[in-house]
Design an enzyme around this catalytic site. Structure first.
Site, short mmCIF file in Angstrom:
data_model
loop_
_atom_site.label_atom_id
_atom_site.label_comp_id
_atom_site.label_asym_id
_atom_site.label_seq_id
_atom_site.Cartn_x
_atom_site.Cartn_y
_atom_site.Cartn_z
N ARG A 63 0.81 -1.24 0.00
CA ARG A 63 0.00 0.00 0.00
C ARG A 63 0.83 1.28 0.00
O ARG A 63 0.31 2.34 0.36
CB ARG A 63 -0.95 0.03 1.21
CG ARG A 63 -1.79 -1.22 1.43
CD ARG A 63 -2.65 -1.54 0.25
NE ARG A 63 -3.63 -2.58 0.58
CZ ARG A 63 -4.22 -3.34 -0.34
NH1 ARG A 63 -3.93 -3.20 -1.63
NH2 ARG A 63 -5.10 -4.24 0.01
N ASN A 93 -0.25 -2.15 -7.20
CA ASN A 93 -1.53 -1.42 -7.16
C ASN A 93 -1.56 -0.42 -6.01
O ASN A 93 -2.35 -0.51 -5.08
CB ASN A 93 -2.74 -2.37 -7.12
CG ASN A 93 -2.75 -3.28 -5.92
OD1 ASN A 93 -1.74 -3.52 -5.30
ND2 ASN A 93 -3.93 -3.79 -5.57
N HIS A 194 -3.20 -11.73 -13.04
CA HIS A 194 -4.37 -11.70 -12.17
C HIS A 194 -5.51 -12.14 -13.07
O HIS A 194 -5.94 -11.39 -13.96
CB HIS A 194 -4.61 -10.29 -11.63
CG HIS A 194 -5.87 -10.18 -10.83
ND1 HIS A 194 -5.87 -10.03 -9.45
CD2 HIS A 194 -7.17 -10.21 -11.19
CE1 HIS A 194 -7.12 -9.97 -9.02
NE2 HIS A 194 -7.93 -10.07 -10.05
N HIS A 247 -2.41 -16.37 -7.27
CA HIS A 247 -3.57 -16.87 -6.48
C HIS A 247 -4.53 -17.77 -7.27
O HIS A 247 -5.72 -17.47 -7.40
CB HIS A 247 -4.33 -15.72 -5.81
CG HIS A 247 -4.56 -14.47 -6.62
ND1 HIS A 247 -5.06 -14.48 -7.88
CD2 HIS A 247 -4.36 -13.16 -6.28
CE1 HIS A 247 -5.15 -13.22 -8.31
NE2 HIS A 247 -4.73 -12.42 -7.37
N ASN A 293 -10.54 -11.56 -3.69
CA ASN A 293 -10.42 -11.87 -5.13
C ASN A 293 -9.17 -12.67 -5.39
O ASN A 293 -8.09 -12.25 -4.94
CB ASN A 293 -10.32 -10.57 -5.94
CG ASN A 293 -11.66 -9.93 -6.17
OD1 ASN A 293 -12.70 -10.57 -6.01
ND2 ASN A 293 -11.64 -8.66 -6.53
N ASP A 320 -0.94 -13.23 -0.84
CA ASP A 320 -1.82 -12.15 -1.31
C ASP A 320 -2.26 -11.28 -0.12
O ASP A 320 -3.43 -10.87 -0.02
CB ASP A 320 -3.04 -12.69 -2.06
CG ASP A 320 -3.81 -11.60 -2.80
OD1 ASP A 320 -3.33 -10.46 -2.87
OD2 ASP A 320 -4.90 -11.90 -3.32
O1 DOR Z 1 -8.55 -9.68 -2.64
C1 DOR Z 1 -7.70 -9.06 -3.25
N1 DOR Z 1 -7.26 -7.87 -2.80
N2 DOR Z 1 -7.25 -9.55 -4.41
C2 DOR Z 1 -6.43 -8.83 -5.21
O2 DOR Z 1 -6.05 -9.35 -6.24
C3 DOR Z 1 -6.07 -7.43 -4.86
C4 DOR Z 1 -6.12 -7.26 -3.40
C5 DOR Z 1 -6.01 -5.83 -2.93
O3 DOR Z 1 -5.15 -5.11 -3.44
O4 DOR Z 1 -6.72 -5.44 -1.99
#
Ligand code: DOR
Length: 443
Positions: A63, A93, A194, A247, A293, A320
């Site tokens: 983050r 991300n 992904h 994943h 996800n 993840d």
């Molecule tokens: O559950 C998820 N959260 N899957 C992802 O691929 C991204 C991640 C996130 O960045 O929160």
């Protein structure tokens, strides 16, 4: 320092026996039976514990930059060492996206900058910066992860990117993905998929099946993953770019990966603790704490994943780790953030998922294999001369208490559960950066 009496498990060197390890200047100096203690040497008693190459989590969301309320380099790396990880790879991300050499080099240098040389034992300078383990950035495949414009792969690799991914997003335009793979073909660093087809997934918040029907929630079918895994591996075969599937969560995707491997395509894949252990049934009880996800799937999928770990189709364990604030995770299934914290429960959860897994394979999935997948030359081994990144663990049950987490992300479907394997100590560059509280007997 001398690590004495531990059960050393080092798949790279075929070691699985009681051995002592001597560390000098941040590197492994000697490994052997009953090494004598040198003057002024610190002793780490590893009796009844396993001693392994430092664990590597190749799928972490730190983050940083952009979302310090969710996690920072400090809290994320602190969570990592509590989970036994000496190296982590972080996903792009962030805000801004990790798509420029400047951002990539800032992350890849974060740890190195506070340890001027590996030989340095300047603990103080590292503590000042509070980066607790090595961080390897994964750069985006497309600018802003928008799936449109390619990044500069040679420059990103030169700045320290160990792989490329738009993780969190699928690159839906196959032409863009193929062009990217061609542009990056000779650049070190796998493409990481992904795999969720945006159209098949729609506005889903969980797996499509009996539970989603019962709860009247929009679901995403397993085939949403399978079609992207198949497409991406066709592009991998066509372009000869080395690939990795993140994943992986369905039985069909496993079959596709296994088939691609048989045909000689250079592909590897990872599995998370939650996809091995949990199914969509968890959503009934836990709600948004089980929202992730790709979504938690069926028992057939989870059981196929466990078999694929045993038979070697799955190459790596990866968490993840996706921390969000309590407020973001406290909503209902439709509104809550997607994903949950993983670094601090991982080792216990993997052991719980497959109790009969040989320890040497368990260790390989967490060290030698992710090191190979990411091309980390110095990690994943306990050879003499290697960096002294070491994880010490034992088969000792412990209870998951999210209030004790160093991560800012406290939400986990494993809260309150008892897990069978525990991290006792984490050593980075020859320094013990984490030890668990001694067990205080209660009478
Ligand atoms: O559950 C998820 N959260 N899957 C992802 O691929 C991204 C991640 C996130 O960045 O929160």
């Amino acid at each position: 320092m001398l690590i004495k009496g531990g059960h050393v498990v080092d798949p790279n060197n075929d070691r699985d026996e009681l051995l002592d390890i001597r560390i000098v200047n941040g590197r492994i100096a000697e490994i052997g039976k009953y090494l004598e203690v040198h003057d002024n040497e610190e002793i780490f008693d590893a009796t009844n514990a396993y001693v392994a190459p430092g664990f590597i989590d190749m799928h972490v969301h730190l983050r940083d930059p952009g979302y310090p309320e969710k996690e920072t380099l400090t809290t994320g790396t602190h969570a990592a060492i509590r989970g036994g990880f000496t190296s982590i790879a972080c996903m792009p991300n962030t805000n801004p996206t990790l798509d420029s050499p400047k951002l990539i080099s800032a992350i890849s240098q974060a740890f190195a900058n506070v340890i001027p040389s590996e030989a340095s034992q300047d603990a103080q300078s590292r503590d000042r910066a509070n980066i607790y383990c090595r961080i390897h950035p994964i750069a985006a495949i497309t600018q802003g992860r928008r799936g449109e414009t390619l990044c500069d792969y040679p420059a990103l690799a030169a700045a320290g990117a160990v792989a490329f991914s738009d993780d969190g997003n699928t690159i839906m335009n196959a032409r863009v993905l193929r062009d990217a793979a061609l542009a990056a073909r000779d650049v070190p660093g796998r493409f990481i998929s992904h795999a969720e087809d945006d159209h098949l997934k729609g506005d889903a918040v969980m797996h499509e099946g009996k539970v989603s029907h019962d709860l009247k929630l929009p679901g995403s079918p397993g085939v949403a993953e399978d079609v992207i895994v198949a497409r991406d591996l066709l592009i991998a075969a066509d372009t000869r770019k080395a690939w990795h599937i993140a994943h992986l969560s369905t039985q069909r995707s496993l079959e596709i990966v296994a088939g691609a491997k048989q045909r000689g395509i250079d592909v590897t894949c990872e599995v998370t603790p939650h996809h091995l252990l949990l199914t969509d049934e968890a959503v009934r009880e836990l709600g948004a704490k089980a929202k992730v996800n790709p979504p938690l799937r069926t028992e057939e999928d989870a059981s196929a994943l466990r078999d694929a770990v045993r038979n070697g189709v799955i190459d790596a364990f990866a968490t993840d780790h996706a921390p969000h604030t309590d407020a973001e995770k406290s909503g209902d299934m439709r509104s809550a953030a997607v994903g949950f914290t993983g670094l601090e429960i991982a080792v216990g959860a993997y052991a719980q998922a497959i109790p009969d897994l040989p320890v040497s394979l368990f260790v390989a999935l967490l060290s030698a294999n992710p090191a190979r997948i990411l091309g980390l030359q110095e990690a994943g081994t306990l050879s003499a001369g290697a960096l002294a990144d070491i994880t010490i663990f034992a088969d000792r049950p412990w209870r998951v208490d999210p209030e004790q987490f160093a991560s800012k992300g406290k939400a986990t479907p494993f809260a309150g559960k008892t897990l069978p394997r525990k991290i006792l100590a984490t050593i980075v560059a020859g320094r013990v950066v984490y030890t668990c509280q001694p067990q205080v007997p209660t009478f």
